[in-house]
Structure formats: C-alpha cells, structure tokens
Design a protein around this motif. Structure first.
Motif, PDB file in Angstrom:
ATOM      1  N   SER A   3      58.462  18.941  21.647  1.00 44.12           N
ATOM      2  CA  SER A   3      57.900  20.605  21.547  1.00 44.12           C
ATOM      3  C   SER A   3      58.186  21.261  22.781  1.00 44.12           C
ATOM      4  CB  SER A   3      56.405  20.412  21.292  1.00 44.12           C
ATOM      5  OG  SER A   3      55.972  19.974  20.185  1.00 44.12           O
ATOM      6  N   TYR A   7      60.286  24.571  22.948  1.00 40.86           N
ATOM      7  CA  TYR A   7      59.852  26.045  23.579  1.00 40.86           C
ATOM      8  C   TYR A   7      60.848  26.478  24.616  1.00 40.86           C
ATOM      9  CZ  TYR A   7      57.063  28.690  26.793  1.00 40.86           C
ATOM     10  OH  TYR A   7      56.538  29.668  27.602  1.00 40.86           O
ATOM     11  N   ILE A 200      53.921  31.582  24.562  1.00 41.94           N
ATOM     12  CA  ILE A 200      53.450  30.250  23.862  1.00 41.94           C
ATOM     13  C   ILE A 200      52.742  30.798  22.318  1.00 41.94           C
ATOM     14  CG2 ILE A 200      51.611  28.514  23.768  1.00 41.94           C
ATOM     15  CD1 ILE A 200      51.757  28.576  26.937  1.00 41.94           C
ATOM     16  N   LYS A 204      54.241  29.530  18.828  1.00 48.68           N
ATOM     17  CA  LYS A 204      53.524  28.956  17.833  1.00 48.68           C
ATOM     18  C   LYS A 204      53.704  29.559  16.591  1.00 48.68           C
ATOM     19  CE  LYS A 204      51.995  25.180  19.729  1.00 48.68           C
ATOM     20  NZ  LYS A 204      52.182  23.743  19.420  1.00 48.68           N
ATOM     21  N   LYS A 221      46.063  26.929  17.719  1.00 54.06           N
ATOM     22  CA  LYS A 221      46.752  26.489  18.491  1.00 54.06           C
ATOM     23  C   LYS A 221      47.394  27.047  19.443  1.00 54.06           C
ATOM     24  CE  LYS A 221      48.331  22.216  15.699  1.00 54.06           C
ATOM     25  NZ  LYS A 221      49.459  21.627  14.921  1.00 54.06           N
ATOM     26  N   THR A 224      44.637  27.721  22.009  1.00 47.61           N
ATOM     27  CA  THR A 224      44.158  26.688  22.710  1.00 47.61           C
ATOM     28  C   THR A 224      45.396  26.298  23.718  1.00 47.61           C
ATOM     29  OG1 THR A 224      43.081  25.725  20.707  1.00 47.61           O
ATOM     30  CG2 THR A 224      43.497  24.020  22.718  1.00 47.61           C
ATOM     31  N   ASN A 225      46.469  26.288  23.401  1.00 45.71           N
ATOM     32  CA  ASN A 225      47.618  26.152  24.594  1.00 45.71           C
ATOM     33  C   ASN A 225      47.964  26.839  25.428  1.00 45.71           C
ATOM     34  OD1 ASN A 225      48.046  23.951  22.640  1.00 45.71           O
ATOM     35  ND2 ASN A 225      49.767  24.600  21.775  1.00 45.71           N
ATOM     36  N   SER A 226      47.642  28.175  25.026  1.00 48.32           N
ATOM     37  CA  SER A 226      47.701  29.220  26.059  1.00 48.32           C
ATOM     38  C   SER A 226      46.646  29.227  27.141  1.00 48.32           C
ATOM     39  CB  SER A 226      47.494  30.701  25.299  1.00 48.32           C
ATOM     40  OG  SER A 226      48.571  30.957  24.367  1.00 48.32           O
ATOM     41  N   ILE A 228      44.765  26.378  27.846  1.00 48.11           N
ATOM     42  CA  ILE A 228      45.394  25.462  28.783  1.00 48.11           C
ATOM     43  C   ILE A 228      46.349  25.761  29.797  1.00 48.11           C
ATOM     44  CG2 ILE A 228      46.377  22.845  28.762  1.00 48.11           C
ATOM     45  CD1 ILE A 228      44.843  22.454  26.059  1.00 48.11           C
ATOM     46  N   ALA A 229      47.475  26.338  29.353  1.00 48.60           N
ATOM     47  CA  ALA A 229      48.555  26.822  30.133  1.00 48.60           C
ATOM     48  C   ALA A 229      48.181  27.896  31.476  1.00 48.60           C
ATOM     49  CB  ALA A 229      49.827  27.378  29.387  1.00 48.60           C
TER      50      ALA A 229
END
Length: 242
Positions: A3, A7, A200, A204, A221, A224-226, A228-229
C-alpha cells in the motif's frame, strides 16, 4: 509495504498527462471554497473553546503567589501556536474534509464516473485529486492562522470574564519573550499536515472497490490513516526543527 508503494505511485500519476492550466485554476478555486470556506465555522468554534479551556486549566494549575499572572497567557500562547492550532485542527480537519474527500472520490469510483473519465482519455487522478491537494495546501495554513488568533481571543474572553487574569496581564503575557520562529514552525507543520490529509484521503477514496458500504469504510480508513500520519509527522518535525 504494498500500500505504501501504491501510494507513491498514485502521487506520481498526478503529474502525468495533465490538463490545461486554466482547468486546474478553475477546479482549485472550487475546491478552495469546499475545503476552506466551508470549514471556517467549525474551526472557529473549536478554536474559541480550546483557547478558553486552556486558559482556565492553566490558571487552575498555576495557583501560586510566586508565579505572576501573565505566565498564564504565555503558556496559552506557546501551547496554541506550537501544538493546538496546527495539530488539533489537523485532526478536526481530517474528520471533516478528509472523510468528505474520500467519500466523494469513492462514490465516483463505484458509480463508474472515474472510469468514464479514463475512457475519454483524461488522467482521472490528476483531474480530480491534484486540485484538492493544491487547495488544501493553500487553505489549511490560513485556517491554522485563524485558529491561532481565535484561540488566543477565546482565552482572553475566558480569562477576563471569569476574573482569572486582567486584560493587561493577558496581553503582556502574550507579548512576553515572543519567539517569531514558533509561527514559522506552525506554518511548516500546517503545510505538511495539509498535504498528508488531502493525499491520503484522496488515495483511499480513489481506490475504493465495492459498493456503498466500502465507501464508508474508505472514509473511515482515510480519517484514521490521516490522523496517524499527522501525529507521526508532528513528532518528526518537532525533533528536526525545534
């Protein structure tokens, strides 16, 4: 890792087979309204209350005859500029704008609108995603500046109306030993956070597969991923630049 590599390939595809400059200008202005102008109310509301709560809690923890009152606003200033305005707003921003970007692109994917653009020979990732990223990079730093000012003003209102600190002491504390580099640091963080959230979330949403349920999952997602980043980037930038 798959992934992660996908990206970066996605980011590279944004700059191939581009449309005309006028097309991107028009699309970017439209996205600026959706991403920036429509977020002002939420950012303003959250900023005012963050500043007010920070002032009250700082005053509660600094009750001592040895500590002058202006230290309260000095602490609020440092917390607001360095962390609360760029980082907390990034989390709020990813929840509002990031989920919207992922949901919009995901809906276009499952309804085959993106496939239709590709059939017409248009680079769909560049046409749809690049204006969103550019608009976010332009608008989010402005929202961070707005958030910082309103947060300090919210602290001023809370401190003076509750008789926690006098207006003179509050203003003096904000000006006391001010380091202009903190503003630069906050703006650097805002540009990085804007790119991470927009790219991000677009990634997604763009690669959503399935139906309406998968669009909701992609939006979740993306947020969530944003987040965390953003938190990882916040730590790395603090280590590198402070």
């Amino acid at each position: 890792m798959k992934s992660f590599g996908k990206y970066f390939i996605f980011l590279g595809s944004l700059f191939t087979n581009r449309e005309t400059f006028k097309t991107y200008v028009r699309l970017t202005f439209d996205e600026c309204i959706l991403i920036g102008i429509d977020s002002i109310f939420l950012v303003s509301l959250v900023s005012l209350f963050i500043g007010a709560v920070t002032t009250v809690q700082t005053a509660y923890n600094l009750i001592s005859p040895l500590i002058p009152n202006f230290v309260i606003s000095q602490v609020v200033r440092e917390m607001t500029v360095l962390e609360l305005a760029p980082t907390i707003m990034a989390i709020v921003f990813s929840g509002k704008v990031g989920s919207s970007i992922a949901g919009g692109l995901g809906t276009m994917r499952i309804t085959e609108q993106i496939d239709a653009l590709e059939v017409m020979g248009i680079n769909s990732s560049s046409y749809l995603v690049l204006p969103k990223i550019i608009a976010t990079i332009f608008m989010y730093p402005l929202l961070v500046i707005c958030a910082g000012v309103l947060s300090l003003y919210g602290g001023y209102l809370a401190g003076t109306l509750a008789n926690i600190i006098s207006p003179t002491d509050y203003i003096y504390g904000i000006r006391y030993e001010f380091n202009p580099y903190t503003i630069q640091f906050a703006l650097i963080k805002s540009f990085v956070f804007a790119f991470l959230i927009s790219s991000i979330s677009s990634y997604k949403g763009f690669y959503t597969r399935g139906g309406a349920l998968e669009v909701g999952i992609a939006s979740t997602k993306a947020v969530t991923n944003s987040v965390i980043a953003v938190l990882l980037a916040d730590y790395l930038l603090a280590q590198l630049l402070l």
